[in-house]
Design a protein around this motif. Structure first.
Motif, PDB file in Angstrom:
ATOM      1  N   VAL A 116     -17.892  12.525  -3.209  1.00  0.00           N
ATOM      2  CA  VAL A 116     -17.727  11.516  -4.260  1.00  0.00           C
ATOM      3  C   VAL A 116     -16.548  11.866  -5.160  1.00  0.00           C
ATOM      4  O   VAL A 116     -15.786  10.986  -5.582  1.00  0.00           O
ATOM      5  N   GLN A 117     -16.367  13.141  -5.432  1.00  0.00           N
ATOM      6  CA  GLN A 117     -15.233  13.563  -6.254  1.00  0.00           C
ATOM      7  C   GLN A 117     -13.916  13.191  -5.573  1.00  0.00           C
ATOM      8  O   GLN A 117     -12.967  12.734  -6.233  1.00  0.00           O
ATOM      9  N   LYS A 118     -13.849  13.389  -4.249  1.00  0.00           N
ATOM     10  CA  LYS A 118     -12.638  13.026  -3.512  1.00  0.00           C
ATOM     11  C   LYS A 118     -12.411  11.514  -3.518  1.00  0.00           C
ATOM     12  O   LYS A 118     -11.275  11.062  -3.328  1.00  0.00           O
ATOM     13  N   CYS A 119     -13.482  10.747  -3.714  1.00  0.00           N
ATOM     14  CA  CYS A 119     -13.383   9.281  -3.805  1.00  0.00           C
ATOM     15  C   CYS A 119     -13.209   8.830  -5.254  1.00  0.00           C
ATOM     16  O   CYS A 119     -13.519   7.673  -5.590  1.00  0.00           O
ATOM     17  N   GLY A 120     -12.742   9.705  -6.098  1.00  0.00           N
ATOM     18  CA  GLY A 120     -12.475   9.342  -7.484  1.00  0.00           C
ATOM     19  C   GLY A 120     -13.731   9.158  -8.316  1.00  0.00           C
ATOM     20  O   GLY A 120     -13.688   8.492  -9.356  1.00  0.00           O
ATOM     21  N   GLY A 121     -14.863   9.736  -7.858  1.00  0.00           N
ATOM     22  CA  GLY A 121     -16.112   9.602  -8.594  1.00  0.00           C
ATOM     23  C   GLY A 121     -16.807   8.274  -8.385  1.00  0.00           C
ATOM     24  O   GLY A 121     -17.814   7.983  -9.052  1.00  0.00           O
ATOM     25  N   ARG A 122     -16.315   7.476  -7.450  1.00  0.00           N
ATOM     26  CA  ARG A 122     -16.861   6.126  -7.242  1.00  0.00           C
ATOM     27  C   ARG A 122     -18.095   6.169  -6.328  1.00  0.00           C
ATOM     28  O   ARG A 122     -17.986   6.547  -5.158  1.00  0.00           O
ATOM     29  N   CYS A 123     -19.248   5.747  -6.841  1.00  0.00           N
ATOM     30  CA  CYS A 123     -20.450   5.668  -6.021  1.00  0.00           C
ATOM     31  C   CYS A 123     -21.422   4.648  -6.615  1.00  0.00           C
ATOM     32  O   CYS A 123     -21.425   4.422  -7.833  1.00  0.00           O
ATOM     33  N   HIS A 124     -22.219   4.034  -5.743  1.00  0.00           N
ATOM     34  CA  HIS A 124     -23.176   3.003  -6.142  1.00  0.00           C
ATOM     35  C   HIS A 124     -24.418   3.134  -5.291  1.00  0.00           C
ATOM     36  O   HIS A 124     -24.407   3.794  -4.236  1.00  0.00           O
ATOM     37  N   VAL A 125     -25.480   2.478  -5.716  1.00  0.00           N
ATOM     38  CA  VAL A 125     -26.724   2.508  -4.956  1.00  0.00           C
ATOM     39  C   VAL A 125     -27.304   1.103  -4.874  1.00  0.00           C
ATOM     40  O   VAL A 125     -27.282   0.347  -5.853  1.00  0.00           O
ATOM     41  N   PHE A 126     -27.786   0.743  -3.674  1.00  0.00           N
ATOM     42  CA  PHE A 126     -28.384  -0.564  -3.418  1.00  0.00           C
ATOM     43  C   PHE A 126     -29.727  -0.361  -2.733  1.00  0.00           C
ATOM     44  O   PHE A 126     -30.004   0.697  -2.167  1.00  0.00           O
ATOM     45  N   ASP A 127     -30.550  -1.383  -2.774  1.00  0.00           N
ATOM     46  CA  ASP A 127     -31.734  -1.419  -1.930  1.00  0.00           C
ATOM     47  C   ASP A 127     -31.824  -2.816  -1.340  1.00  0.00           C
ATOM     48  O   ASP A 127     -32.154  -3.786  -2.029  1.00  0.00           O
ATOM     49  N   ASN A 128     -31.466  -2.899  -0.050  1.00  0.00           N
ATOM     50  CA  ASN A 128     -31.356  -4.205   0.602  1.00  0.00           C
ATOM     51  C   ASN A 128     -32.704  -4.889   0.790  1.00  0.00           C
ATOM     52  O   ASN A 128     -32.760  -6.089   1.037  1.00  0.00           O
ATOM     53  N   ARG A 129     -33.793  -4.130   0.663  1.00  0.00           N
ATOM     54  CA  ARG A 129     -35.122  -4.705   0.895  1.00  0.00           C
ATOM     55  C   ARG A 129     -35.860  -5.022  -0.403  1.00  0.00           C
ATOM     56  O   ARG A 129     -36.433  -6.097  -0.554  1.00  0.00           O
ATOM     57  N   TYR A 130     -35.854  -4.103  -1.364  1.00  0.00           N
ATOM     58  CA  TYR A 130     -36.739  -4.219  -2.513  1.00  0.00           C
ATOM     59  C   TYR A 130     -36.064  -4.698  -3.799  1.00  0.00           C
ATOM     60  O   TYR A 130     -36.750  -5.044  -4.749  1.00  0.00           O
ATOM     61  N   TRP A 131     -34.746  -4.676  -3.836  1.00  0.00           N
ATOM     62  CA  TRP A 131     -34.068  -5.056  -5.078  1.00  0.00           C
ATOM     63  C   TRP A 131     -33.493  -6.464  -5.004  1.00  0.00           C
ATOM     64  O   TRP A 131     -32.480  -6.771  -5.611  1.00  0.00           O
ATOM     65  N   LYS A 132     -34.127  -7.346  -4.256  1.00  0.00           N
ATOM     66  CA  LYS A 132     -33.598  -8.698  -4.056  1.00  0.00           C
ATOM     67  C   LYS A 132     -33.846  -9.612  -5.248  1.00  0.00           C
ATOM     68  O   LYS A 132     -33.102 -10.550  -5.484  1.00  0.00           O
ATOM     69  N   ASN A 133     -34.943  -9.398  -5.970  1.00  0.00           N
ATOM     70  CA  ASN A 133     -35.229 -10.270  -7.106  1.00  0.00           C
ATOM     71  C   ASN A 133     -34.660  -9.669  -8.379  1.00  0.00           C
ATOM     72  O   ASN A 133     -34.059  -8.613  -8.378  1.00  0.00           O
ATOM     73  N   GLY A 134     -34.868 -10.365  -9.476  1.00  0.00           N
ATOM     74  CA  GLY A 134     -34.270  -9.931 -10.730  1.00  0.00           C
ATOM     75  C   GLY A 134     -35.234  -9.240 -11.659  1.00  0.00           C
ATOM     76  O   GLY A 134     -35.017  -9.196 -12.867  1.00  0.00           O
ATOM     77  N   GLU A 135     -36.316  -8.695 -11.136  1.00  0.00           N
ATOM     78  CA  GLU A 135     -37.340  -8.102 -11.985  1.00  0.00           C
ATOM     79  C   GLU A 135     -37.037  -6.662 -12.371  1.00  0.00           C
ATOM     80  O   GLU A 135     -37.602  -6.138 -13.313  1.00  0.00           O
ATOM     81  N   GLN A 136     -36.145  -6.012 -11.618  1.00  0.00           N
ATOM     82  CA  GLN A 136     -35.834  -4.629 -11.922  1.00  0.00           C
ATOM     83  C   GLN A 136     -34.970  -4.532 -13.182  1.00  0.00           C
ATOM     84  O   GLN A 136     -34.416  -5.528 -13.649  1.00  0.00           O
ATOM     85  N   ASP A 137     -34.883  -3.331 -13.739  1.00  0.00           N
ATOM     86  CA  ASP A 137     -33.970  -3.137 -14.861  1.00  0.00           C
ATOM     87  C   ASP A 137     -32.545  -3.294 -14.358  1.00  0.00           C
ATOM     88  O   ASP A 137     -32.284  -3.411 -13.161  1.00  0.00           O
TER      89      ASP A 137
END
Length: 276
Positions: free
Chosen positions: A154-175
């Protein structure tokens, strides 16, 4: 009125890490076919859609180091991928799961270097899937810092990183943080940062430059003889014709320095697929 050209974004990662599902999540719609089997082999595919006011071309690729899949098949599809994103990708998404970073994951990163060179990390973002495995209250940056291998990448990528959940984060109920919509917005912001840091340029190397020059020469020839064709169709035909010329031995083969020799013979399958 000039229409902005799409930003070309390539997704790379191990088989089963959820690249196709991630691409669908970014687009907000089911565009790419998702395999239910980790080892299932697929061909490279590109699709273009509008996302948050930006035109994106996402290029999905077969899983690297897929079991029961020959290295030659992977190389062949990587060639197709590189031709699809000619003259080069504006951004590369290195797709990993939220799981232990083992020697197998490191081997995938090494294979990415083999196909593109380590310099591609100047245009790369590390994207994690299966965000439900991220401990409650922990950010992906904090998770990354627990692993020396991940932290170095990640450091070599300029600190750029993200996280997704293609199954459970589809709705807008999460923070906000555990929301795919939030992560897509942040990802697009990081792609903007990549463009800014690289002065709007895309990743390239000598092979990509040579491929693009030949494609454009062929496109000019087609344009003069087929005035009724759209620019999009001209470009598709130019790519196909360029590959056919090399297959027929009429021109010196490209120097595929980044994947080694012996790949050109496999391009017959690509040409056949594009002709369909």
């Amino acid at each position: 009125m000039n229409v902005p050209k799409p930003l070309r974004v390539v997704l790379l990662g191990k088989a089963g890490n959820g690249k196709s599902s991630l691409a669908n999540t970014i687009f907000g719609n089911t565009v790419f076919k998702v395999s239910n089997f980790d080892s299932s082999f697929c061909v490279s595919e590109s699709q273009t859609r509008q996302v948050n006011g930006k035109s994106l071309t996402l290029i999905d690729t077969p899983g690297l180091l897929a079991p029961d899949i020959s290295e030659e098949d992977i190389k062949r599809e990587m060639v197709r991928c590189i031709t699809e994103c000619s003259p080069g990708p504006h951004a590369v998404l290195i797709v990993l799961k939220v799981e232990k970073f083992t020697e197998h994951e490191q081997a995938v990163i090494s294979q990415i270097y083999q196909h593109f060179s380590e310099e591609v990390l100047t245009h790369a973002v590390v994207v994690f899937t299966h965000g439900d495995q991220l401990p409650e209250g922990m950010t992906i940056q904090e998770y990354v810092n627990q692993s020396e291998g991940l932290s170095d990448l990640v450091q070599k990528c300029g600190g750029r990183c993200h996280v997704f959940d293609n199954r459970y984060w589809k709705n807008g109920e999460q923070d906000d943080y555990r929301s795919n919509k939030f992560q897509v917005t942040q990802l697009l912001n990081n792609i903007d940062d990549i463009l800014r840091l690289n002065r709007g340029g895309h990743y390239t190397n000598s092979t990509l430059q040579e491929v693009e020059k030949e494609i454009q020469t062929e496109a000019d020839r087609i344009r003069k003889s087929s005035r009724n064709m759209s620019n999009e169709d001209i470009l598709k035909q130019a790519k196909l014709n360029t590959i056919k010329k090399h297959l027929e031995g009429g021109k010196k083969a490209w120097r595929w320095d980044f994947i080694g020799f012996g790949v050109l013979a496999g391009l017959a399958v690509i040409a056949a697929a594009w002709a369909c």
